[in-house]
Design an enzyme around this catalytic site. Structure first.
Site: not given
Ligand code: IPM
Ligand code: MN
Length: 358
Positions: A142, A193, A226, A250, A254
Site C-alpha cells: 500500500y 507467501k 492461499d 485486505d 472480505d
Molecule cells: C478496506 C478497503 C480499502 C483498502 C480501500 C478503500 C483503499 O478495501 O478498508 O479494506 O484496500 O484498505
Molecule cells: Mn478491503
C-alpha cells in the site's frame, strides 16, 4: 463529568454513498449509550469526502492530521468512494492518508458470526466463526512505491513495490500476540507467501519466530495465504488470531466478512495504541444504495462499539454488541441479512434492545 469518566472527543467523518446513513445510526446509538452509561462523549462532524473534493479540490484538508491527533481521541468514519471520482483520489487521500499519516499500524478486524442463519457455510454455529485479524496497516503493497517505464506503449513496464520493514513487521506481530495474551486466545496464525516472496516474507518468517518465542503460552502457527483462504472456508474454527500483511489482510477480511453474513456485518479499527485511532465499517460506500435507507447499520454500530472499547468504555461497548446480537436473533435486520427493515428501523431495533439492557 460523571462517573469519573473523562471527556472523549470523537471526530465523525461520514464520507460518501451510504456512509452518512449508517454513521447516523451509529452516532444515535452512541448517544443513547452515552445517556444510559453516563459517558462523556462529544461528536464533531467533518464533511470530508467526494462532494467537498468536487466542489473545492480539497481531500484531506491541510493540518487535518495534526488537528485530529491534538484535539480528538477517536475518529468514526463511514465510507469513501464516489462514481464521480473514478480514480477515488479523495478516498486514498483521506482514508489511507489517516492510516499512514497517523501511523495507525494495526487494522483490527474481528470475524464473529452472531447467528447461525447468517453464515454461508453449512452447519456452522457462532462458536465456529470467532477470530480476529491483525492486518498490517502502514506498509506492504500500500506504499505507492513504483513507476512506469515507456507508459502506454507496447513495451510498457510497471513496477509496484512491496515494503516490509523489520520495525513494521515486528510491531504488528507483537500486537497480535499481546492481544492473544490479554484476551485468552490460544493461537496466533501468521500468514504470508514466503515460499515465493523469499525476501519480504522471509522477513515475516524470521520476525514471527523471534516474537513468538517471547509468548511461550501461545501457539505460533503459520499458513501460506492461499492455504489460509481454503481453511477459512473448510474449518474457520481453527483460527483464533491471524496476523498478516496489508494486502493479504485486505483480501482475507472480505472473505471473513462473508463468513459473518456479509460486509454489512463487519467492523474494523485502525489503531495505534495510545493515540487517536480510526474506526470504520469494512464495507465501502455502495453508491447504488445511497439515500435509499436500505443499508445495514450493524457494521457501523459494531464499529462504534469497538471505538468505545478502545476508549475504555467497555460496559457500554458490550451493551451495544449485546443489543446487536438480540436484533439479529430476532431477525430485526435489513434485507442483506434476511430481514425486512430499513436502515433507520434496524438502527432503532438495536437501540430498543440497548435501552432494555440497563
Ligand atoms: C478496506 C478497503 C480499502 C483498502 C480501500 C478503500 C483503499 O478495501 O478498508 O479494506 O484496500 O484498505
Ligand atoms: Mn478491503
Amino acid at each position: 463529568m460523571t462517573g469519573g469518566e473523562e471527556l472523549k472527543r470523537v471526530a465523525v467523518i461520514a464520507g460518501d454513498g451510504i456512509g452518512p446513513e449508517v454513521i447516523s445510526e451509529a452516532v444515535r446509538t452512541l448517544e443513547l449509550a452515552s445517556a444510559i452509561f453516563s459517558l462523556e462523549l462529544s461528536f464533531t462532524h467533518f464533511d470530508w469526502g467526494a462532494e467537498k473534493y468536487l466542489q473545492t479540490g480539497v481531500t484531506l484538508p491541510e493540518g487535518a492530521l495534526e488537528m485530529l491527533s491534538n484535539e480528538y481521541d477517536a475518529i468514526l468514519a463511514g465510507a469513501f468512494g464516489d462514481p464521480r471520482v473514478p480514480d477515488n483520489k479523495h478516498a486514498a487521500d483521506i482514508l489511507l492518508g489517516m492510516r499512514f499519516g497517523l501511523d495507525l499500524y494495526i487494522n483490527l478486524r474481528p470475524i464473529k458470526l452472531l447467528d447461525e442463519r447468517l453464515c454461508p457455510l453449512k452447519d456452522r454455529a457462532p462458536a465456529d466463526v470467532d477470530f480476529v485479524v491483525f492486518r498490517e496497516n502502514t506498509e506492504g503493497m500500500y506504499v505507492f512505491v513504483g513507476g512506469n517505464f515507456k507508459k502506454s506503449s507496447a513495451d510498457e513496464i510497471a513496477v509496484q513495490e512491496e515494503i516490509n520493514t523489520r520495525k513494521g513487521v515486528e510491531r504488528i506481530i507483537t500486537a497480535a500476540f499481546e492481544y492473544a495474551r490479554a484476551n485468552g486466545r490460544k493461537k496466533v496464525t501468521m500468514s504470508d507467501k514466503s515460499n515465493v516472496l523469499t525476501y519480504g516474507h522471509d522477513l515475516w518468517q524470521r520476525t514471527f519466530k523471534e516474537v513468538a518465542s517471547r509468548y511461550g503460552e501461545i501457539e505460533a502457527d503459520h499458513l501460506y495465504v492461499d492455504v489460509l483462504a481454503m481453511w477459512m472456508i473448510l474449518d474457520p474454527g481453527r483460527f483464533d488470531v491471524i496476523v498478516t500483511n496489508n494486502l493479504f489482510g485486505d483480501i482475507i477480511t472480505d472473505l471473513g466478512a462473508a463468513l459473518q453474513g456479509g460486509l454489512g456485518m463487519a467492523a474494523s479499527g485502525n489503531i495505534h495504541p495510545g493515540r487517536v485511532s480510526l474506526f470504520e465499517p469494512v464495507h465501502g460506500s455502495a453508491p447504488q444504495f445511497a439515500g435509499k435507507n436500505v443499508s445495514n447499520p450493524i457494521a457501523s454500530c459494531l464499529t462504534a462499539a469497538m471505538m468505545l472499547d478502545y476508549l475504555g468504555m467497555r460496559e457500554a461497548a458490550r451493551a451495544i454488541e449485546g443489543a446487536v446480537e438480540k436484533a439479529v436473533a430476532l431477525g430485526e435486520t435489513t434485507k442483506d441479512v434476511s430481514g425486512d427493515l430499513s436502515t433507520t428501523q434496524a438502527g432503532e431495533a438495536i437501540r430498543r434492545h440497548l435501552r432494555a439492557t440497563k
